[in-house]
Design an enzyme around this catalytic site. Sequence first.
Site, PDB file in Angstrom:
ATOM      1  N   GLU A  65      47.989  53.453  37.052  1.00 16.26           N
ATOM      2  CA  GLU A  65      46.619  53.148  37.465  1.00 16.26           C
ATOM      3  C   GLU A  65      46.103  54.076  38.743  1.00 16.26           C
ATOM      4  O   GLU A  65      45.171  53.947  39.184  1.00 16.26           O
ATOM      5  CB  GLU A  65      46.055  51.729  37.419  1.00 16.26           C
ATOM      6  CG  GLU A  65      46.663  50.903  38.677  1.00 16.26           C
ATOM      7  CD  GLU A  65      45.922  49.738  39.140  1.00 16.26           C
ATOM      8  OE1 GLU A  65      44.737  49.985  39.606  1.00 16.26           O
ATOM      9  OE2 GLU A  65      46.383  48.570  38.789  1.00 16.26           O
ATOM     10  N   CYS A  85      46.949  46.851  35.897  1.00 13.95           N
ATOM     11  CA  CYS A  85      48.368  46.729  35.889  1.00 13.95           C
ATOM     12  C   CYS A  85      48.990  46.502  34.688  1.00 13.95           C
ATOM     13  O   CYS A  85      50.014  46.373  34.365  1.00 13.95           O
ATOM     14  CB  CYS A  85      48.712  45.366  36.858  1.00 13.95           C
ATOM     15  SG  CYS A  85      47.732  45.428  38.438  1.00 13.95           S
ATOM     16  N   THR A  87      48.668  42.943  50.251  1.00  9.72           N
ATOM     17  CA  THR A  87      49.292  42.742  48.626  1.00  9.72           C
ATOM     18  C   THR A  87      49.761  43.980  48.019  1.00  9.72           C
ATOM     19  O   THR A  87      49.404  44.315  46.814  1.00  9.72           O
ATOM     20  CB  THR A  87      48.210  41.902  47.766  1.00  9.72           C
ATOM     21  OG1 THR A  87      47.249  42.612  47.590  1.00  9.72           O
ATOM     22  CG2 THR A  87      47.965  40.338  48.380  1.00  9.72           C
ATOM     23  N   SER A 133      39.466  37.634  40.905  1.00 10.47           N
ATOM     24  CA  SER A 133      40.572  38.159  40.304  1.00 10.47           C
ATOM     25  C   SER A 133      41.657  37.127  40.058  1.00 10.47           C
ATOM     26  O   SER A 133      42.477  37.123  38.980  1.00 10.47           O
ATOM     27  CB  SER A 133      40.962  39.438  41.192  1.00 10.47           C
ATOM     28  OG  SER A 133      41.743  39.161  42.271  1.00 10.47           O
ATOM     29  N   HIS A 179      53.352  38.963  35.942  1.00 10.40           N
ATOM     30  CA  HIS A 179      53.025  40.264  36.680  1.00 10.40           C
ATOM     31  C   HIS A 179      52.811  39.675  38.172  1.00 10.40           C
ATOM     32  O   HIS A 179      52.176  38.439  38.126  1.00 10.40           O
ATOM     33  CB  HIS A 179      51.500  40.630  36.107  1.00 10.40           C
ATOM     34  CG  HIS A 179      50.697  41.418  37.030  1.00 10.40           C
ATOM     35  ND1 HIS A 179      51.484  42.335  37.920  1.00 10.40           N
ATOM     36  CD2 HIS A 179      49.576  41.257  37.724  1.00 10.40           C
ATOM     37  CE1 HIS A 179      50.595  43.062  38.644  1.00 10.40           C
ATOM     38  NE2 HIS A 179      49.454  42.236  38.603  1.00 10.40           N
ATOM     39  N   LYS A 208      51.176  29.398  41.106  1.00  8.27           N
ATOM     40  CA  LYS A 208      50.135  28.818  40.616  1.00  8.27           C
ATOM     41  C   LYS A 208      49.968  28.927  39.039  1.00  8.27           C
ATOM     42  O   LYS A 208      49.620  27.972  38.072  1.00  8.27           O
ATOM     43  CB  LYS A 208      48.708  29.377  41.232  1.00  8.27           C
ATOM     44  CG  LYS A 208      48.455  28.822  42.497  1.00  8.27           C
ATOM     45  CD  LYS A 208      47.251  29.345  43.188  1.00  8.27           C
ATOM     46  CE  LYS A 208      47.109  29.068  44.802  1.00  8.27           C
ATOM     47  NZ  LYS A 208      45.884  29.514  45.192  1.00  8.27           N
ATOM     48  N   SER A 212      43.582  43.877  35.629  1.00 12.76           N
ATOM     49  CA  SER A 212      42.205  43.413  35.785  1.00 12.76           C
ATOM     50  C   SER A 212      41.092  44.238  35.071  1.00 12.76           C
ATOM     51  O   SER A 212      41.499  45.245  34.618  1.00 12.76           O
ATOM     52  CB  SER A 212      41.834  43.880  37.464  1.00 12.76           C
ATOM     53  OG  SER A 212      42.446  42.915  38.297  1.00 12.76           O
TER      54      SER A 212
END
Length: 427
Positions: free
Chosen positions: A82, A116, A158, A208, A246, A255, A358
């Site tokens: 990307e 991604c 990040t 996101s 990912h 999470k 995304s």
Amino acid sequence: AKNVGILAIDIYFPPACVQQEALETHDGASKGKYTIGLGQDCMSFCTEVEDVISMSLTVVTSLLEKYEIDPKLVGRLEVGSETVIDKSKSIKTFLMQIFEKYGNTDIEGVDSTNACYGGTAALFNCVNWVESNSWDGRYGLVVCTDSAVYAEGPARPTGGAAAIAMLIGPDAPISFESKLRGSHMSHVYDFYKPNLASEYPVVDGKLSQTCYLMAVDSCYKNFCHKYEKFEGKQFSLSDAEYFVFHSPYNKLVQKSFARLVFNDFLMNSSSVDEVAKEKLGPFATLSGDESYQSRDLEKASQQVAKPLYDQKVQPTTLIPKQVGNMYTASLYAAFASLIHNKNSTLAGKRVILFSYGSGLTATMFSLQLRDSQHPFSLSNIARVMDVDGKLKSRHEVMIYKNLIKYGNVPHVLFWFNIKLNVAMPKT
Ligand code: ACO
């Protein structure tokens, strides 16, 4: 062709890195925000001497050399990325330099792009090709290459950068259970790059995160449905040894796995014990939307999931925690971590992967790991990747407080300044 999948892997990440702890201090963030809050240890980045093309040239050359693959035997080359270098010319065509030298220009495939997810699209294209009538008996080659950089602010820690190459063919030690795929695709603006002059994305961080977790749920449901259809029984977390995600940052992986445990609980699957049922019971009647907002559910499910997380996910987290988000390469770097950590005990095991891009596109899919002949064995893949060696030979870039004044300039200049003026490798 039988047992089509990944025969060989190599990974490259830039040697320059910053410790997340140092970044916390530099950014004036509270102590532990990036290391515990996001769950990240370190971040690799491209200096001005490298980019997604040089990283992918390096990793492809290295894979061909180390597994002694004749470049004439590659019949398809697919790139996932990307990071926009050119709006028309594909990264794949840059990689043709390697193959042209050997007189091989007969190579199908171009680039796949959706945040991604492009690497997964590229991988499916290659696997489908080898499984199809148009396969000519040669290898497929998948390359995921990205440099993740964010504007100053909460998303910057990040970032990350890496390239991964995967050789595709039959009788693979990492073979696809091609029917077992569950996808979720939808139109949202959670992370996108509308400004073509900038390498920074526009990102709605909270959205996101929620989109990612919704995609985890939806893909898992679709995956379980396919499993039941083709295997004739209910799927639960106990049917796979490892789960690979990912990994934009490790906290989201924790999470996500907790969401899978909550899904198993809701589906009343036998994998959930009495203690878990008691702890998750109060949340059984929440609507989908409410469940993404509930901090109590998040806490309870992470607590219930912790022992299983340590067993089924933790071995996949090494490279993403050390290198950061590698966008398309991120999922496969997590998978490479698993091979690095567990190669001698993986044969006969099922591994589930979750890919998210995304915008959004997401798929959960299944791999079966098998014993295979040298050079395409799990132990040889681990040896070639040399993850420990590569992590150890990085040089840590020190960031000094006075750099804050450069915070507003574009990131290239930002890192450039770090390198030239105030940075030095730790001795
Ligand atoms: N010690 C320990 N934990 C802390 C501390 C501290 N001192 N300070 C904050 N935290 C915790 C928070 O409680 C939170 O954890 P929780 O979610 O478990 O409650 C976590 O650190 C993050 O802090 P927040 O304030 O919630 O979020 P922040 O403003 O730092 O932004 C975000 C985080 C949204 C992930 C941002 O980094 C971002 O936008 N990243 C890019 C987008 C992204 O990666 N999205 C994921 C999917 S899309 C993709 O792959 C690109």
